[in-house]
Scaffold this motif. Structure first.
Motif, mmCIF file in Angstrom:
data_model
loop_
_atom_site.group_PDB
_atom_site.id
_atom_site.type_symbol
_atom_site.label_atom_id
_atom_site.label_comp_id
_atom_site.label_asym_id
_atom_site.label_seq_id
_atom_site.Cartn_x
_atom_site.Cartn_y
_atom_site.Cartn_z
ATOM 1 N N ASP A 1 30.094 -48.945 57.656
ATOM 2 C CA ASP A 1 29.770 -50.235 58.039
ATOM 3 C C ASP A 1 30.769 -50.944 58.846
ATOM 4 O O ASP A 1 30.757 -52.062 58.873
ATOM 5 N N GLY A 2 31.853 -50.117 59.301
ATOM 6 C CA GLY A 2 32.800 -50.763 60.050
ATOM 7 C C GLY A 2 34.093 -51.273 59.349
ATOM 8 O O GLY A 2 35.131 -51.762 59.578
ATOM 9 N N GLU A 3 33.776 -51.322 58.086
ATOM 10 C CA GLU A 3 35.011 -52.067 57.072
ATOM 11 C C GLU A 3 35.851 -50.886 56.572
ATOM 12 O O GLU A 3 35.628 -49.793 56.536
ATOM 13 N N LEU A 4 37.070 -51.393 56.451
ATOM 14 C CA LEU A 4 38.047 -50.346 56.089
ATOM 15 C C LEU A 4 37.825 -49.693 54.735
ATOM 16 O O LEU A 4 37.433 -50.922 53.743
ATOM 17 N N GLY A 5 37.611 -48.607 54.486
ATOM 18 C CA GLY A 5 37.338 -47.983 53.217
ATOM 19 C C GLY A 5 38.342 -47.831 52.358
ATOM 20 O O GLY A 5 39.625 -48.114 52.697
ATOM 21 N N ARG A 6 38.161 -47.096 51.110
ATOM 22 C CA ARG A 6 39.152 -47.110 50.016
ATOM 23 C C ARG A 6 40.069 -45.883 50.706
ATOM 24 O O ARG A 6 39.527 -44.990 51.107
ATOM 25 N N PHE A 7 41.331 -46.033 50.443
ATOM 26 C CA PHE A 7 42.133 -44.948 50.796
ATOM 27 C C PHE A 7 42.475 -43.852 49.726
ATOM 28 O O PHE A 7 42.409 -44.401 48.433
ATOM 29 N N ARG A 8 42.495 -42.695 50.006
ATOM 30 C CA ARG A 8 42.776 -41.759 49.201
ATOM 31 C C ARG A 8 44.335 -41.327 48.970
ATOM 32 O O ARG A 8 44.834 -41.265 49.941
ATOM 33 N N ARG A 9 44.603 -41.000 47.711
ATOM 34 C CA ARG A 9 45.852 -40.724 47.666
ATOM 35 C C ARG A 9 46.380 -39.565 48.096
ATOM 36 O O ARG A 9 47.877 -39.455 48.488
ATOM 37 N N GLY A 10 45.938 -38.788 48.369
ATOM 38 C CA GLY A 10 46.128 -37.236 49.077
ATOM 39 C C GLY A 10 46.937 -37.467 50.195
ATOM 40 O O GLY A 10 47.832 -36.747 50.491
ATOM 41 N N SER A 11 46.353 -38.296 51.098
ATOM 42 C CA SER A 11 46.994 -38.235 52.455
ATOM 43 C C SER A 11 48.647 -38.797 52.077
ATOM 44 O O SER A 11 49.195 -38.303 53.236
ATOM 45 N N PHE A 12 48.727 -39.598 51.213
ATOM 46 C CA PHE A 12 50.105 -40.203 51.051
ATOM 47 C C PHE A 12 50.964 -39.351 50.350
ATOM 48 O O PHE A 12 52.236 -39.187 50.626
ATOM 49 N N ALA A 13 50.470 -38.389 49.580
ATOM 50 C CA ALA A 13 51.270 -37.243 49.117
ATOM 51 C C ALA A 13 51.485 -36.216 49.970
ATOM 52 O O ALA A 13 52.584 -35.960 49.919
ATOM 53 N N ILE A 14 50.536 -36.102 50.922
ATOM 54 C CA ILE A 14 51.035 -35.301 52.122
ATOM 55 C C ILE A 14 52.146 -35.888 52.955
ATOM 56 O O ILE A 14 52.945 -35.213 53.297
ATOM 57 N N ALA A 15 52.041 -37.187 53.310
ATOM 58 C CA ALA A 15 53.084 -37.759 53.922
ATOM 59 C C ALA A 15 54.585 -37.603 53.229
ATOM 60 O O ALA A 15 55.356 -37.337 53.793
ATOM 61 N N LEU A 16 54.238 -37.814 52.194
ATOM 62 C CA LEU A 16 55.658 -37.597 51.298
ATOM 63 C C LEU A 16 56.145 -36.320 51.399
ATOM 64 O O LEU A 16 57.396 -36.044 51.272
ATOM 65 N N GLU A 17 55.330 -35.353 51.346
ATOM 66 C CA GLU A 17 55.801 -33.966 51.519
ATOM 67 C C GLU A 17 56.757 -33.817 52.677
ATOM 68 O O GLU A 17 57.533 -32.915 52.639
#
Length: 255
Positions: free
Chosen positions: A154-170
């Motif tokens: 719908d063009g709206e910003l969706g819910r973020f998943r934690r996994g992406s930020f676990a990857i970033a912290l890695e």
């Protein structure tokens, strides 16, 4: 309809040609310069066929020689090509392992160093990401993540998943929030028709991950989401602006 009739043959032909080039040239030691040239020109050929122009603002926030993670919202398949086309860094994406089974494209993605993960085998995926993080730091690569996990319907910003930020912290490298707007209007999820248009890419100042530990992951996710939401609120279809050191416009056909 004419634009759509042009886009799909170009998609097939361009993907085949640049995939073959990626496999062949990386085998003879082309390095990042060759991979970046292939990815960038593949993306620009597809955007040109689609009639989509891309402008980018905030280039001064990128480290052009060091490693970083870009987290971006996701509206359309065009987002991947838009980032490839305009970012002046060695960009690599995380993709599902199923793409490896696509003839030519799968081999080209592996050859180019894009990260293919098996979401059905979390342990293997985690080790793959650790290896990718070490390579990023050693080779000064930029990894792109779409924390929504899928394209917004719908063009709206969706819910973020934690996994992406676990990857970033890695990875432990700076995290750059990015907002992309316009792709949904040109090529919406589930659509077969493409329309000429414009995608605006906005980059925010990097968020340092130095000293950030895993328990702080949710706070990091909220901070990045807030920044992206704020940039999307600026609007993306206001027309081209004059170029500056931190703002550039890509006409997809440029070299």
């Amino acid at each position: 309809m004419i634009r759509t009739a042009l886009f799909y043959p170009v998609l097939v032909l361009s993907t085949a040609v640049f995939s073959i080039l990626a496999v062949l040239l990386t085998r003879i030691g082309g390095g990042h310069t060759v991979v970046d040239w292939i990815d960038r020109n593949w993306a620009r050929s597809l955007l040109l066929a689609a009639g989509v122009r891309v402008s980018v603002r905030g280039l001064e926030h990128l480290d052009r020689s060091g490693p970083q993670v870009i987290v971006a919202n996701h509206q359309s398949y065009l987002d991947v090509w838009a980032l490839m086309a305009v970012l002046p860094v060695s960009v690599r994406f995380i993709a599902k392992r199923e793409l490896a089974g696509i003839p030519l494209l799968g081999g080209a993605m592996r050859a180019a160093g894009h990260v293919l993960i098996d979401r059905k085998r979390p342990r293997n995926a985690k080790e793959t990401l650790r290896t990718a993080g070490r390579r990023m730091r050693a080779e000064g690569l930029t990894l792109v993540l779409f924390p929504e996990g899928t394209r917004s319907r719908d063009g709206e910003l969706g819910r973020f998943r934690r996994g992406s930020f676990a990857i970033a912290l890695e990875t432990g490298v700076p995290l750059v929030p990015a907002a992309l707007d316009g792709g949904r209007r040109a090529y919406p999820p589930g659509a077969k028709r493409v329309r000429p248009g414009r995608i605006v890419v906005r980059l925010a100042p990097p968020i340092s991950l130095e000293g950030v530990d895993p328990p702080s992951r949710d706070a990091l996710m909220r901070e990045a989401r807030g920044v992206i939401e704020s940039m999307l609120g600026e609007g993306g279809e206001s027309g081209p602006r004059p170029e500056s050191p931190g703002r550039a416009t890509c006409s997809a056909g440029k070299g």
